[in-house]
Design an enzyme around this catalytic site. Structure first.
Site, PDB file in Angstrom:
ATOM      1  N   HIS A  12       0.830  -1.205   0.000  1.00 57.93           N
ATOM      2  CA  HIS A  12       0.000   0.000   0.000  1.00 57.93           C
ATOM      3  C   HIS A  12       0.864   1.256   0.000  1.00 57.93           C
ATOM      4  O   HIS A  12       1.697   1.443   0.910  1.00 57.93           O
ATOM      5  CB  HIS A  12      -0.891  -0.015   1.251  1.00 57.93           C
ATOM      6  CG  HIS A  12      -1.842   1.132   1.340  1.00 57.93           C
ATOM      7  ND1 HIS A  12      -1.956   1.910   2.463  1.00 57.93           N
ATOM      8  CD2 HIS A  12      -2.742   1.630   0.446  1.00 57.93           C
ATOM      9  CE1 HIS A  12      -2.896   2.826   2.265  1.00 57.93           C
ATOM     10  NE2 HIS A  12      -3.382   2.680   1.052  1.00 57.93           N
ATOM     11  N   ARG A  13       0.688   2.094  -0.995  1.00 58.85           N
ATOM     12  CA  ARG A  13       1.507   3.308  -1.193  1.00 58.85           C
ATOM     13  C   ARG A  13       2.996   2.937  -1.169  1.00 58.85           C
ATOM     14  O   ARG A  13       3.823   3.697  -0.662  1.00 58.85           O
ATOM     15  CB  ARG A  13       1.203   4.376  -0.141  1.00 58.85           C
ATOM     16  CG  ARG A  13      -0.276   4.730  -0.034  1.00 58.85           C
ATOM     17  CD  ARG A  13      -0.537   5.868   0.934  1.00 58.85           C
ATOM     18  NE  ARG A  13      -1.932   5.878   1.371  1.00 58.85           N
ATOM     19  CZ  ARG A  13      -2.431   6.626   2.344  1.00 58.85           C
ATOM     20  NH1 ARG A  13      -1.648   7.491   2.975  1.00 58.85           N
ATOM     21  NH2 ARG A  13      -3.698   6.553   2.685  1.00 58.85           N
ATOM     22  N   GLU A  39       0.457  -0.642  -4.737  1.00 55.33           N
ATOM     23  CA  GLU A  39      -0.600   0.323  -5.009  1.00 55.33           C
ATOM     24  C   GLU A  39      -0.008   1.694  -4.735  1.00 55.33           C
ATOM     25  O   GLU A  39       0.811   1.844  -3.822  1.00 55.33           O
ATOM     26  CB  GLU A  39      -1.787   0.069  -4.056  1.00 55.33           C
ATOM     27  CG  GLU A  39      -2.996   0.986  -4.264  1.00 55.33           C
ATOM     28  CD  GLU A  39      -3.018   2.230  -3.378  1.00 55.33           C
ATOM     29  OE1 GLU A  39      -3.994   2.969  -3.451  1.00 55.33           O
ATOM     30  OE2 GLU A  39      -2.050   2.483  -2.608  1.00 55.33           O
ATOM     31  N   ASP A  41      -0.930   6.279  -5.339  1.00 60.57           N
ATOM     32  CA  ASP A  41      -1.941   7.298  -5.656  1.00 60.57           C
ATOM     33  C   ASP A  41      -1.361   8.310  -6.634  1.00 60.57           C
ATOM     34  O   ASP A  41      -0.228   8.761  -6.457  1.00 60.57           O
ATOM     35  CB  ASP A  41      -2.343   8.035  -4.376  1.00 60.57           C
ATOM     36  CG  ASP A  41      -2.733   7.064  -3.276  1.00 60.57           C
ATOM     37  OD1 ASP A  41      -3.783   6.418  -3.412  1.00 60.57           O
ATOM     38  OD2 ASP A  41      -1.968   6.949  -2.292  1.00 60.57           O
ATOM     39  N   HIS A  54      -0.683  11.258  -2.114  1.00 58.56           N
ATOM     40  CA  HIS A  54      -2.022  10.891  -1.634  1.00 58.56           C
ATOM     41  C   HIS A  54      -2.886  12.099  -1.286  1.00 58.56           C
ATOM     42  O   HIS A  54      -4.061  12.163  -1.653  1.00 58.56           O
ATOM     43  CB  HIS A  54      -1.881   9.996  -0.403  1.00 58.56           C
ATOM     44  CG  HIS A  54      -3.183   9.567   0.192  1.00 58.56           C
ATOM     45  ND1 HIS A  54      -3.883  10.350   1.097  1.00 58.56           N
ATOM     46  CD2 HIS A  54      -3.932   8.460  -0.002  1.00 58.56           C
ATOM     47  CE1 HIS A  54      -5.001   9.718   1.434  1.00 58.56           C
ATOM     48  NE2 HIS A  54      -5.060   8.577   0.788  1.00 58.56           N
ATOM     49  N   GLU A 114      -3.967   3.978  -8.416  1.00 59.90           N
ATOM     50  CA  GLU A 114      -5.201   4.629  -7.964  1.00 59.90           C
ATOM     51  C   GLU A 114      -5.215   6.072  -8.462  1.00 59.90           C
ATOM     52  O   GLU A 114      -4.337   6.868  -8.122  1.00 59.90           O
ATOM     53  CB  GLU A 114      -5.328   4.609  -6.437  1.00 59.90           C
ATOM     54  CG  GLU A 114      -6.645   5.279  -6.035  1.00 59.90           C
ATOM     55  CD  GLU A 114      -6.849   5.476  -4.551  1.00 59.90           C
ATOM     56  OE1 GLU A 114      -6.161   4.835  -3.735  1.00 59.90           O
ATOM     57  OE2 GLU A 114      -7.717   6.314  -4.213  1.00 59.90           O
ATOM     58  N   LYS A 116      -6.334   9.507  -8.015  1.00 56.52           N
ATOM     59  CA  LYS A 116      -6.775  10.234  -6.811  1.00 56.52           C
ATOM     60  C   LYS A 116      -6.834  11.716  -7.173  1.00 56.52           C
ATOM     61  O   LYS A 116      -5.981  12.499  -6.759  1.00 56.52           O
ATOM     62  CB  LYS A 116      -5.739   9.965  -5.728  1.00 56.52           C
ATOM     63  CG  LYS A 116      -6.026  10.498  -4.374  1.00 56.52           C
ATOM     64  CD  LYS A 116      -6.981   9.667  -3.620  1.00 56.52           C
ATOM     65  CE  LYS A 116      -6.361   8.835  -2.546  1.00 56.52           C
ATOM     66  NZ  LYS A 116      -7.352   7.908  -1.963  1.00 56.52           N
ATOM     67  N   ASP A 236       0.137  -2.149   4.289  1.00 53.85           N
ATOM     68  CA  ASP A 236       1.279  -1.276   4.595  1.00 53.85           C
ATOM     69  C   ASP A 236       2.532  -2.094   4.884  1.00 53.85           C
ATOM     70  O   ASP A 236       3.632  -1.547   4.887  1.00 53.85           O
ATOM     71  CB  ASP A 236       0.970  -0.431   5.841  1.00 53.85           C
ATOM     72  CG  ASP A 236      -0.167   0.554   5.621  1.00 53.85           C
ATOM     73  OD1 ASP A 236      -0.400   0.964   4.464  1.00 53.85           O
ATOM     74  OD2 ASP A 236      -0.822   0.918   6.625  1.00 53.85           O
TER      75      ASP A 236
HETATM   76  O1  G3P Z   1      -6.455   1.733  -3.181  1.00 49.03           O
HETATM   77  C1  G3P Z   1      -6.676   1.336  -1.869  1.00 49.03           C
HETATM   78  C2  G3P Z   1      -6.466   2.452  -0.891  1.00 49.03           C
HETATM   79  O2  G3P Z   1      -5.246   3.067  -1.152  1.00 49.03           O
HETATM   80  C3  G3P Z   1      -7.571   3.468  -0.915  1.00 49.03           C
HETATM   81  O3  G3P Z   1      -7.461   4.406   0.108  1.00 49.03           O
HETATM   82  O4  G3P Z   1      -6.869   6.615   1.022  1.00 49.03           O
HETATM   83  O5  G3P Z   1      -5.197   4.783   1.063  1.00 49.03           O
HETATM   84  O6  G3P Z   1      -5.795   5.871  -1.075  1.00 49.03           O
HETATM   85  P1  G3P Z   1      -6.272   5.461   0.282  1.00 49.03           P
HETATM   86 MG    MG Z   2      -4.607   4.660  -2.477  1.00 48.41          MG
END
Ligand code: G3P
Ligand code: MG
Length: 248
Positions: A12-13, A39, A41, A54, A114, A116, A236
């Protein structure tokens, strides 16, 4: 339509627990922790470049202040995107999407992009990001999943790159999730784990869609979600979940 294959673990990120989010160092860290995909943003700078970040502002993740949509790429590049995470990460920059794509080719990784968007830039962000992907992501690499909370971004992604799978992102899976997904021709479902029930997982799987759930950091939760039929865990801490899922 080819069968879509998604990995069990997606950083994540990048690998947000152990490295600065949405940075090249974070992508490298995710790879070190065993994640084959990350993943991240994507937003646009004032001068229309796709970058990994993000928040609406740079305040939380960099040593600067201000709104991303009012800053040029040159403005953003002056900022340090690592030092707030820890002194060892000083010198990390906000990467462009093009740089991130290059690094993932080098590291043999895949990704969930993603979209965003800053308010009002829903379609434009998708168009710019997918133009970068078209130019800099080799066609023989695994297809990325393009996700967004914003229907306008998903619709623009379909216009720009119909062949790339789109992911339907939701904090809470709405009762009409299937109708909404079908309208946007999404191929994957991305709910938060927090409000997700076993029955919803069963319904999504019965409809034939891969399910990518975020942000799953607890080993027990991860094992439960996998036992329900969840395909991918966006986490994470890829190393922690990888070890826990590998344990007998
Ligand atoms: O793509 C999953 C997740 O990243 C969505 O929430 O706020 O972490 O971008 P956020
Ligand atoms: Mg995200």
């Amino acid at each position: 339509m080819t069968k879509l294959s998604v990995p069990r673990i997606i950083g994540h990120r990048g690998a947000k627990r152990t490295s600065p989010e949405n940075t090249l160092g974070g992508i490298r860290q995710a790879k070190k922790e065993g994640a084959d995909w990350v993943e991240f943003d994507v937003k646009l700078t004032a001068d229309g470049r796709a970058v990994l970040i993000h928040d609406e502002t740079v305040d939380r993740t960099t040593d600067g202040k201000g709104l991303v949509r009012q800053m040029s790429l040159a403005d953003l590049r002056r900022l340090d995107a690592g030092v707030r995470f820890g002194p060892a990460w000083r010198g990390e920059r906000i990467p462009t999407l093009v740089e991130a794509l290059g690094l993932m080719v080098e590291l043999d990784m895949g990704f969930n992009l993603e979209i965003k968007p800053c308010p009002g830039r829903e379609a434009e962000t998708a168009r710019v990001a997918l133009a970068d992907v078209a130019r800099h992501w080799p066609e023989d690499r695994p297809a990325p999943v393009i996700s967004s909370f914003k229907p306008a971004s998903l619709a623009a992604a379909r216009e720009a790159a119909a062949h790339l799978p789109r992911g339907f992102l939701a904090e809470v899976l709405p009762p009409d999730w299937l109708a909404r997904m079908t309208e946007l021709e999404c191929r994957t479902v991305h709910p938060s784990w927090r409000a997700l029930s076993r029955a919803q997982v069963a319904a999504v799987k019965a409809a034939g869609y891969p399910l990518l759930v975020w942000t799953v950091n607890e080993p027990a939760r991860a094992r439960e979600l996998v036992s329900w039929g969840v395909d991918s865990l966006i986490t994470d801490c890829p190393a922690v979940l990888g070890a826990s899922l590998a344990a007998p």
